[in-house]
Design an enzyme around this catalytic site. Sequence first.
Site, PDB file in Angstrom:
ATOM      1  N   HIS A 125       0.823  -1.212   0.000  1.00 35.28           N
ATOM      2  CA  HIS A 125       0.000   0.000   0.000  1.00 35.28           C
ATOM      3  C   HIS A 125       0.854   1.257   0.000  1.00 35.28           C
ATOM      4  CE1 HIS A 125      -3.115  -2.942   0.924  1.00 35.28           C
ATOM      5  NE2 HIS A 125      -3.838  -2.127   0.195  1.00 35.28           N
TER       6      HIS A 125
ATOM      7  N   ARG B 173     -10.594   4.320  -1.012  1.00 31.84           N
ATOM      8  CA  ARG B 173     -10.104   3.548   0.142  1.00 31.84           C
ATOM      9  C   ARG B 173     -10.300   4.425   1.385  1.00 31.84           C
ATOM     10  NH1 ARG B 173      -5.860   1.963  -3.844  1.00 31.84           N
ATOM     11  NH2 ARG B 173      -5.756  -0.302  -3.954  1.00 31.84           N
TER      12      ARG B 173
ATOM     13  N   ARG C 163     -15.481   2.299  -0.556  1.00 33.25           N
ATOM     14  CA  ARG C 163     -15.255   0.979   0.017  1.00 33.25           C
ATOM     15  C   ARG C 163     -15.250   1.080   1.540  1.00 33.25           C
ATOM     16  NH1 ARG C 163      -9.905  -2.247  -1.512  1.00 33.25           N
ATOM     17  NH2 ARG C 163      -8.991  -0.902   0.064  1.00 33.25           N
TER      18      ARG C 163
ATOM     19  N   GLU D 192     -11.375 -10.457  -4.494  1.00 30.50           N
ATOM     20  CA  GLU D 192      -9.925 -10.416  -4.269  1.00 30.50           C
ATOM     21  C   GLU D 192      -9.429 -11.627  -3.496  1.00 30.50           C
ATOM     22  OE1 GLU D 192      -9.004  -6.750  -2.251  1.00 30.50           O
ATOM     23  OE2 GLU D 192     -10.738  -6.866  -0.953  1.00 30.50           O
TER      24      GLU D 192
ATOM     25  N   ASN E 234      -4.737  -6.987  -6.797  1.00 34.85           N
ATOM     26  CA  ASN E 234      -3.539  -6.984  -5.936  1.00 34.85           C
ATOM     27  C   ASN E 234      -3.625  -8.127  -4.938  1.00 34.85           C
ATOM     28  OD1 ASN E 234      -3.210  -4.529  -7.214  1.00 34.85           O
ATOM     29  ND2 ASN E 234      -3.927  -3.332  -5.481  1.00 34.85           N
ATOM     30  N   ASP E 235      -4.738  -8.172  -4.223  1.00 36.03           N
ATOM     31  CA  ASP E 235      -4.898  -9.254  -3.248  1.00 36.03           C
ATOM     32  C   ASP E 235      -5.172 -10.581  -3.948  1.00 36.03           C
ATOM     33  OD1 ASP E 235      -4.417  -8.143  -0.723  1.00 36.03           O
ATOM     34  OD2 ASP E 235      -6.340  -7.114  -0.758  1.00 36.03           O
TER      35      ASP E 235
ATOM     36  N   ARG F  26       2.312  -9.481  -1.196  1.00 34.46           N
ATOM     37  CA  ARG F  26       2.482  -8.381  -2.146  1.00 34.46           C
ATOM     38  C   ARG F  26       3.428  -7.296  -1.637  1.00 34.46           C
ATOM     39  NH1 ARG F  26      -3.563  -5.723  -1.587  1.00 34.46           N
ATOM     40  NH2 ARG F  26      -2.661  -3.731  -2.157  1.00 34.46           N
TER      41      ARG F  26
ATOM     42  N   CYS G 213      -9.947  -2.830 -10.260  1.00 36.11           N
ATOM     43  CA  CYS G 213      -9.405  -1.667  -9.553  1.00 36.11           C
ATOM     44  C   CYS G 213      -8.074  -1.969  -8.884  1.00 36.11           C
ATOM     45  CB  CYS G 213     -10.411  -1.104  -8.551  1.00 36.11           C
ATOM     46  SG  CYS G 213     -10.896  -2.276  -7.287  1.00 36.11           S
TER      47      CYS G 213
HETATM   48  C1  PEP Z   1      -6.764  -5.037  -4.444  1.00 35.85           C
HETATM   49  O1  PEP Z   1      -6.540  -5.861  -3.567  1.00 35.85           O
HETATM   50  O2  PEP Z   1      -6.512  -5.224  -5.649  1.00 35.85           O
HETATM   51  C2  PEP Z   1      -7.364  -3.727  -4.095  1.00 35.85           C
HETATM   52  C3  PEP Z   1      -7.744  -2.884  -5.028  1.00 35.85           C
HETATM   53  O3  PEP Z   1      -7.468  -3.410  -2.779  1.00 35.85           O
HETATM   54  P1  PEP Z   1      -6.235  -2.954  -1.867  1.00 35.85           P
HETATM   55  O4  PEP Z   1      -5.057  -2.708  -2.781  1.00 35.85           O
HETATM   56  O5  PEP Z   1      -6.667  -1.751  -1.132  1.00 35.85           O
HETATM   57  O6  PEP Z   1      -6.029  -4.136  -0.977  1.00 35.85           O
HETATM   58 MG    MG Z   2      -7.396  -5.581  -1.606  1.00 42.11          MG
END
Ligand code: PEP
Ligand code: MG
Length: 592
Positions: free
Chosen positions: A206, A313, A349, A451, A474-475, A485, A522
Amino acid sequence: MKTETPRRASGGLVAFDGIGVSAGIAVGTAYVLESGIAQVPEFTIAPDAVEPEIERFRAAIGKARRQIRKLRRKAEALPDSVLEELGPLLDAHGAMLESSRLAGGVEAAIRTRSINAEAAVQAVVGDLVRGLEAVGDAYLASRGQDVREVGDRILRHLTATPYHAFSVLPPGSIVVAEELSPADTALMDPSMVAGFATALGGADSHTAIMARSMGIPAVLGVTAVATRVRSGVQLIVDGEAGRIIVDPDPATLADYRRMAEARKRLGRQLERLRTLPATTTDGVRVALLANVELPRDTDTAHHGGAEGVGLLRTEFQFMNRPDLPSEDEQYATLRQIVESMRGAPVTIRTLDVGGEKLATALGERIAVSANPALGLRAIRLALKEPKLLETQLAAILRAGAHGPVRILLPMISSVGQVRAVRTILARVVARLRRRKVRIASPVPALGIMIEVPGAALTADALARECDFLALGTNDLTMYTLAIDRGDEQVADLYNPLHPAVLRLIQFTVEAALRNGIPVSVCGEIAGDPRYAPLLVGLGVRELSMAGTALPRVKQRIRRLAAGPATQRARAIMDQADEARIAALLDDFNEGL
Ligand code: PEP
Ligand code: MG
């Protein structure tokens, strides 16, 4: 975007390589962050709070040990000269964390004096330092600094304290630190911080996401950076190549300044696309929205021509504060964001803390977990603490009276969770209506993040329970491939182009289309032009990304034809080899 390669200086160029997480070039003055913590609160704790307090302290020690071990392992890969300097220091710190004098002393202080762990750490560190100084030996006295540093490391884990030092930074600073949390990064002012470099952190952490959204060039995972760079030296951060250069010679500096200028020119050219739609050459329209981490990101969203916010977020509201934001406070912030989007939809979210995104305000609510990424985070926490969720839903509903909003739930893994939230949402709506509070009408659409692999595999069932899907790649990549990650040590294995991840994306998109509900992406791949042909080819028609990434993605979409992109996506989906997939995608992009 490699415009040109810097000329190598004839003299020894001191450069360190890491992971370039936020493209761009920054030239500025290094500001090395010390992890010192000025003030810690001291208070008495009740007798039944003593054991949990000791547990909290042990968890902080555990985290500090893991951090040192990680740094130590990474240091092995460094040149001998650096390792000779860094290795013994880390060993000494590691040994102190294992030492029973420090840990035992703190536990005894918590027990006998009934004080909080932070105060106990400070007291014991103070005693140890004074003891070393009293011997009258210069070497031993200097070890006192190590003890302080170890104490600070434990305190940072105990308090999750962000670096407040950013407020004193002069413009053009390049922040150098061992590690920066998302909360630390949120405190940076892009008009002061030209770039940053850290020893720890991965490409989709993040912290990296925040750097991209603020447009601050950044390189993470540069092991030696915090020990080899002194405050005040001139630094170049090359966020594209993942390299930092210390004290550059005039020729190198001139090369990089030229590259920075070229980037700026390109940025200005892309600005012309701002008001044009993201339509492929064969007429397929793709909606481009912005991810927003902090309220000020809405400016970048507008600047990039975003058609709305695809992912807000809300974590920022819970960071860097000791208490929870009230409903009124949340409402005021959300309303400001909704109004600033001037009628464009805002997808809000609900709180997604836990894992690496810790919110100080939540304190004890999130118990220490051996596997935080698999623990009590996101929707799981919200359903365990429904008051938290109710407060946030009420604030969202009220903000929705000032412009269109959608509600998005993070980390959903079962239909039961969606139904539970619907019940809570209906209760909050009824309560607010009873009290004649102005809220969104009709009730906002309720969507879920896909995710977790289990959610992707049941996307067809989940799609029947909600109004839209948002793929959090991402997750999804992290959980599918079992790769953290945020961990730079396995960053090379983290690959959204792995066929397993692609199949889950494909399955999810098809489930949404079959059920007639919208699906967006996203995760960070949405903001990387390289992925645009593949995502469009798989049927995705909505992408949400950092506002800074928007123009380049739009440019790519306007150059591609959806028909051939679909054929290429099919060819890609037939492959099992990651390298072959990458080659097929890159080859397609080259033709654009
Ligand atoms: C993701 O996991 O792809 C996502 C958009 O949420 P975050 O990056 O906030 O975990
Ligand atoms: Mg996520």
